[in-house]
Scaffold this motif. Structure first.
Motif, PDB file in Angstrom:
ATOM      1  N   GLY A  73      -6.126 -57.484  13.230  1.00  0.00           N
ATOM      2  CA  GLY A  73      -7.527 -57.065  13.256  1.00  0.00           C
ATOM      3  C   GLY A  73      -7.712 -55.647  12.725  1.00  0.00           C
ATOM      4  N   ARG A  74      -6.798 -54.763  13.049  1.00  0.00           N
ATOM      5  CA  ARG A  74      -6.887 -53.373  12.580  1.00  0.00           C
ATOM      6  C   ARG A  74      -6.648 -53.269  11.083  1.00  0.00           C
ATOM      7  NH1 ARG A  74      -6.874 -49.339  16.698  1.00  0.00           N
ATOM      8  NH2 ARG A  74      -6.449 -47.810  15.071  1.00  0.00           N
ATOM      9  N   ILE A  75      -5.771 -54.138  10.563  1.00  0.00           N
ATOM     10  CA  ILE A  75      -5.363 -54.025   9.161  1.00  0.00           C
ATOM     11  C   ILE A  75      -6.301 -54.785   8.216  1.00  0.00           C
ATOM     12  CG2 ILE A  75      -3.512 -54.498   7.513  1.00  0.00           C
ATOM     13  CD1 ILE A  75      -1.562 -54.212   9.929  1.00  0.00           C
ATOM     14  N   ILE A  76      -6.549 -56.065   8.523  1.00  0.00           N
ATOM     15  CA  ILE A  76      -7.375 -56.881   7.611  1.00  0.00           C
ATOM     16  C   ILE A  76      -8.510 -57.572   8.359  1.00  0.00           C
ATOM     17  CG2 ILE A  76      -5.518 -57.269   5.947  1.00  0.00           C
ATOM     18  CD1 ILE A  76      -5.156 -60.066   7.209  1.00  0.00           C
ATOM     19  N   GLY A  77      -8.971 -56.961   9.443  1.00  0.00           N
ATOM     20  CA  GLY A  77      -9.980 -57.593  10.285  1.00  0.00           C
ATOM     21  C   GLY A  77     -11.253 -57.970   9.567  1.00  0.00           C
ATOM     22  N   ARG A  78     -11.779 -57.076   8.750  1.00  0.00           N
ATOM     23  CA  ARG A  78     -13.052 -57.333   8.081  1.00  0.00           C
ATOM     24  C   ARG A  78     -12.974 -58.553   7.178  1.00  0.00           C
ATOM     25  NH1 ARG A  78     -17.433 -54.210   7.294  1.00  0.00           N
ATOM     26  NH2 ARG A  78     -16.317 -52.384   8.102  1.00  0.00           N
ATOM     27  N   ASN A 120      -7.476 -65.785  21.279  1.00  0.00           N
ATOM     28  CA  ASN A 120      -6.958 -65.431  19.966  1.00  0.00           C
ATOM     29  C   ASN A 120      -7.921 -64.535  19.191  1.00  0.00           C
ATOM     30  OD1 ASN A 120      -4.835 -67.143  20.575  1.00  0.00           O
ATOM     31  ND2 ASN A 120      -5.709 -68.882  19.487  1.00  0.00           N
ATOM     32  N   LEU A 121      -9.215 -64.683  19.448  1.00  0.00           N
ATOM     33  CA  LEU A 121     -10.208 -63.947  18.673  1.00  0.00           C
ATOM     34  C   LEU A 121     -10.580 -62.591  19.257  1.00  0.00           C
ATOM     35  CD1 LEU A 121     -12.586 -66.817  17.526  1.00  0.00           C
ATOM     36  CD2 LEU A 121     -11.303 -65.261  16.056  1.00  0.00           C
ATOM     37  N   TYR A 126     -11.254 -56.728  18.730  1.00  0.00           N
ATOM     38  CA  TYR A 126     -11.045 -55.366  19.228  1.00  0.00           C
ATOM     39  C   TYR A 126     -10.156 -54.561  18.289  1.00  0.00           C
ATOM     40  CZ  TYR A 126     -13.521 -55.529  23.635  1.00  0.00           C
ATOM     41  OH  TYR A 126     -14.518 -55.569  24.586  1.00  0.00           O
ATOM     42  N   GLY A 127      -9.239 -55.252  17.607  1.00  0.00           N
ATOM     43  CA  GLY A 127      -8.453 -54.565  16.581  1.00  0.00           C
ATOM     44  C   GLY A 127      -9.345 -54.109  15.450  1.00  0.00           C
ATOM     45  N   PHE A 128     -10.255 -54.968  15.039  1.00  0.00           N
ATOM     46  CA  PHE A 128     -11.212 -54.645  13.986  1.00  0.00           C
ATOM     47  C   PHE A 128     -12.132 -53.496  14.395  1.00  0.00           C
ATOM     48  CE2 PHE A 128     -15.587 -55.546  12.410  1.00  0.00           C
ATOM     49  CZ  PHE A 128     -15.393 -55.155  11.094  1.00  0.00           C
ATOM     50  N   SER A 129     -12.522 -53.460  15.674  1.00  0.00           N
ATOM     51  CA  SER A 129     -13.424 -52.416  16.161  1.00  0.00           C
ATOM     52  C   SER A 129     -12.699 -51.105  16.483  1.00  0.00           C
ATOM     53  CB  SER A 129     -14.171 -52.898  17.407  1.00  0.00           C
ATOM     54  OG  SER A 129     -13.268 -53.085  18.490  1.00  0.00           O
ATOM     55  N   ARG A 130     -11.369 -51.077  16.244  1.00  0.00           N
ATOM     56  CA  ARG A 130     -10.562 -49.871  16.438  1.00  0.00           C
ATOM     57  C   ARG A 130     -10.476 -49.431  17.905  1.00  0.00           C
ATOM     58  NH1 ARG A 130      -7.429 -48.786  11.923  1.00  0.00           N
ATOM     59  NH2 ARG A 130      -8.508 -49.742  10.179  1.00  0.00           N
ATOM     60  N   LEU A 131     -10.469 -50.380  18.822  1.00  0.00           N
ATOM     61  CA  LEU A 131     -10.226 -50.037  20.218  1.00  0.00           C
ATOM     62  C   LEU A 131      -8.836 -49.412  20.314  1.00  0.00           C
ATOM     63  CD1 LEU A 131     -11.221 -50.449  23.258  1.00  0.00           C
ATOM     64  CD2 LEU A 131      -9.746 -52.467  23.243  1.00  0.00           C
ATOM     65  N   SER A 132      -8.690 -48.365  21.117  1.00  0.00           N
ATOM     66  CA  SER A 132      -7.396 -47.697  21.215  1.00  0.00           C
ATOM     67  C   SER A 132      -6.336 -48.665  21.727  1.00  0.00           C
ATOM     68  CB  SER A 132      -7.491 -46.484  22.144  1.00  0.00           C
ATOM     69  OG  SER A 132      -7.657 -46.900  23.490  1.00  0.00           O
TER      70      SER A 132
END
Length: 216
Positions: A73-78, A120-121, A126-132
């Protein structure tokens, strides 16, 4: 799931094979996680697996899978979300996951472990939203522990009645969510009470010191 299949995986690849199966199986194996974990629990109850080691490996495998989803999610979430939203089966789950996140915020990571699809989602979102990562780890790993323990013990104690359990799967998890939420709420309130008592104690000490200085 065939019990012999789980046992063969352990015999051929060891517990490391089970770990990787649980890690990558969440992405590529079309079998509900509940069925797989209950089968591991059943195999443990029959003496085919070491109960403690099987549980530990299961927990680590699932936790690693959740972490991988969060990192994706953090890397290719969008880009991944755009792809998934075009498919109705994922679009509905994404919408319900977002509603859960809006209502419960980070605690939704804990609750999502008990909801097929959302588990799974929600880490992906949350990875996409940059949650710590610290906040992610607190809620996701604690939720994974309770969820894996619950499903594993159901398989360990009642694995021979798996067909009946899966028949009432939805009702079972609604009850599990209620129990988990209640337990988490009690823990939160106790921590808050202890924190407030500590603050009140500190304020009382400061007040006593102040009054003592006034008398001097």
């Amino acid at each position: 799931m065939d019990l012999d299949l789980v046992i063969n995986v352990i015999e051929e690849n060891g517990y490391m094979g089970l770990f990787f199966w649980l890690w990558f199986g969440i992405f590529i194996i079309p079998v509900p996680n509940e069925v797989l974990l209950m089968t591991v629990g059943l195999a443990s109850s029959m003496g085919s697996l070491d109960p403690y080691l099987a549980f530990l490996v299961s927990y680590l495998g699932i936790s690693t899978a959740f972490t991988s989803i969060y990192l994706v999610g953090r890397i290719i979430g969008r880009r991944l979300l755009r792809f998934l939203e075009k498919r109705k089966r994922f679009a509905d789950t994404i919408e319900s996951s977002m509603k859960m996140m809006d209502k419960y915020h980070a605690f939704s990571l804990f609750l999502s472990c008990f909801v097929p699809g959302a588990r799974n989602l929600v880490p992906l979102l949350y990875g996409f939203s940059r949650l710590s990562f610290k906040t992610f780890a607190i809620f996701a790993y604690s939720g994974a522990f309770i969820w894996v323990l619950t499903v594993y013990m159901i398989g360990y104690l009642f694995g021979d009645k798996m067909d009946a359990i899966m028949k009432y799967n939805k009702e079972m998890w609604i009850l599990a969510i209620i129990v988990a939420a209640a337990a988490a709420g009690i823990i939160f309130l106790k921590k808050k009470k202890v924190k407030n008592e500590g603050i009140e104690s500190a304020l009382g000490t400061e007040s006593a010191i102040y009054q003592e200085r006034q008398h001097k």
